[in-house]
Design an enzyme around this catalytic site. Sequence first.
Site, PDB file in Angstrom:
ATOM      1  N   HIS A 184      -4.533   1.290   7.489  1.00  0.00           N
ATOM      2  CA  HIS A 184      -2.820   1.205   7.545  1.00  0.00           C
ATOM      3  C   HIS A 184      -3.160   2.419   6.060  1.00  0.00           C
ATOM      4  CE1 HIS A 184       1.001   0.603   7.854  1.00  0.00           C
ATOM      5  NE2 HIS A 184       1.658   1.927   6.762  1.00  0.00           N
ATOM      6  N   GLU A 185      -3.584   2.515   4.887  1.00  0.00           N
ATOM      7  CA  GLU A 185      -3.315   3.171   4.393  1.00  0.00           C
ATOM      8  C   GLU A 185      -4.026   4.711   4.551  1.00  0.00           C
ATOM      9  OE1 GLU A 185      -0.171   3.360   2.958  1.00  0.00           O
ATOM     10  OE2 GLU A 185      -0.417   0.989   2.607  1.00  0.00           O
ATOM     11  N   HIS A 243      -2.782   6.870   6.966  1.00  0.00           N
ATOM     12  CA  HIS A 243      -1.970   7.836   6.283  1.00  0.00           C
ATOM     13  C   HIS A 243      -2.234   8.865   6.119  1.00  0.00           C
ATOM     14  CE1 HIS A 243       2.210   5.749   6.357  1.00  0.00           C
ATOM     15  NE2 HIS A 243       1.623   5.333   5.683  1.00  0.00           N
ATOM     16  N   GLN A 253       2.760  10.350   1.157  1.00  0.00           N
ATOM     17  CA  GLN A 253       4.290   8.945   1.728  1.00  0.00           C
ATOM     18  C   GLN A 253       4.735   9.725  -0.358  1.00  0.00           C
ATOM     19  OE1 GLN A 253       2.463   5.370   2.288  1.00  0.00           O
ATOM     20  NE2 GLN A 253       4.523   4.440   3.026  1.00  0.00           N
ATOM     21  N   GLY A 255       0.559  -1.118  -0.245  1.00  0.00           N
ATOM     22  CA  GLY A 255       0.263   0.377   0.102  1.00  0.00           C
ATOM     23  C   GLY A 255       1.085   1.339   0.038  1.00  0.00           C
ATOM     24  N   CYS A 267       6.209  -0.203   6.833  1.00  0.00           N
ATOM     25  CA  CYS A 267       5.346   0.611   6.219  1.00  0.00           C
ATOM     26  C   CYS A 267       7.008   1.034   5.420  1.00  0.00           C
ATOM     27  CB  CYS A 267       4.844   1.342   7.350  1.00  0.00           C
ATOM     28  SG  CYS A 267       4.522   3.074   6.413  1.00  0.00           S
ATOM     29  N   LEU A 268       6.367   1.502   3.818  1.00  0.00           N
ATOM     30  CA  LEU A 268       7.891   2.417   3.039  1.00  0.00           C
ATOM     31  C   LEU A 268       8.087   3.309   4.048  1.00  0.00           C
ATOM     32  CD1 LEU A 268       5.894   1.342  -0.539  1.00  0.00           C
ATOM     33  CD2 LEU A 268       7.441   0.075   0.751  1.00  0.00           C
TER      34      LEU A 268
HETATM   35 NI    NI Z   1       2.901   3.209   5.563  1.00  0.00          NI
END
Ligand code: NI
Length: 169
Positions: free
Chosen positions: A134-135, A138, A50, A45, A92-93
């Site tokens: 999760h997204e 964000h 991000q 995701g 998480c990226l």
């Molecule tokens: Ni993330």
Amino acid sequence: MAVLPIVLYGNPVLREKSQPVAIDQSTKNFVADMIATLKDAQGLGLAANQVGKASRIFLADLSPLEPAEDVRVFINPQIIETSGSMEYEEGCLSFPDIFYRITRPEFVTVRATDASGKEFEVKADGILARVILHEYDHIDGKLFIDFFSPMAKEMISGKLKKLKAASAA
Ligand code: NI
């Protein structure tokens, strides 16, 4: 389509509450860049902030786990309902090398617009529900470390400091 740089923990855009967007050509181009970025990173995701843009857009892509899956685009999403509870390990990226088991709802219903401007609703469970939740956090400026226990936060404090220092550089 371009692969965009992914911002790391410490960049203030990750704490911004993102704004709704119009579905126009520039949004479509941006979504195409987000897809290229997510595929390149092989993540599940990606949220718009991000890659540095506080817009209410995120992607979910289960294809690293299920090759038949397509990337799903959520623009101006709304969480309609959540239920249940499930513990699952998240990464998480924007936090390379940090993984932690977090409890979140098991089921989620979300309404959003796709990249062609079509509204849709999806009832998700399992990993897809987890990625969506999760997204969605964000784009509201919330991060998975906010769910960590004090002890877990203590354990990753060194890694967080390094990330902060790197993103300030
Ligand atoms: Ni993330």
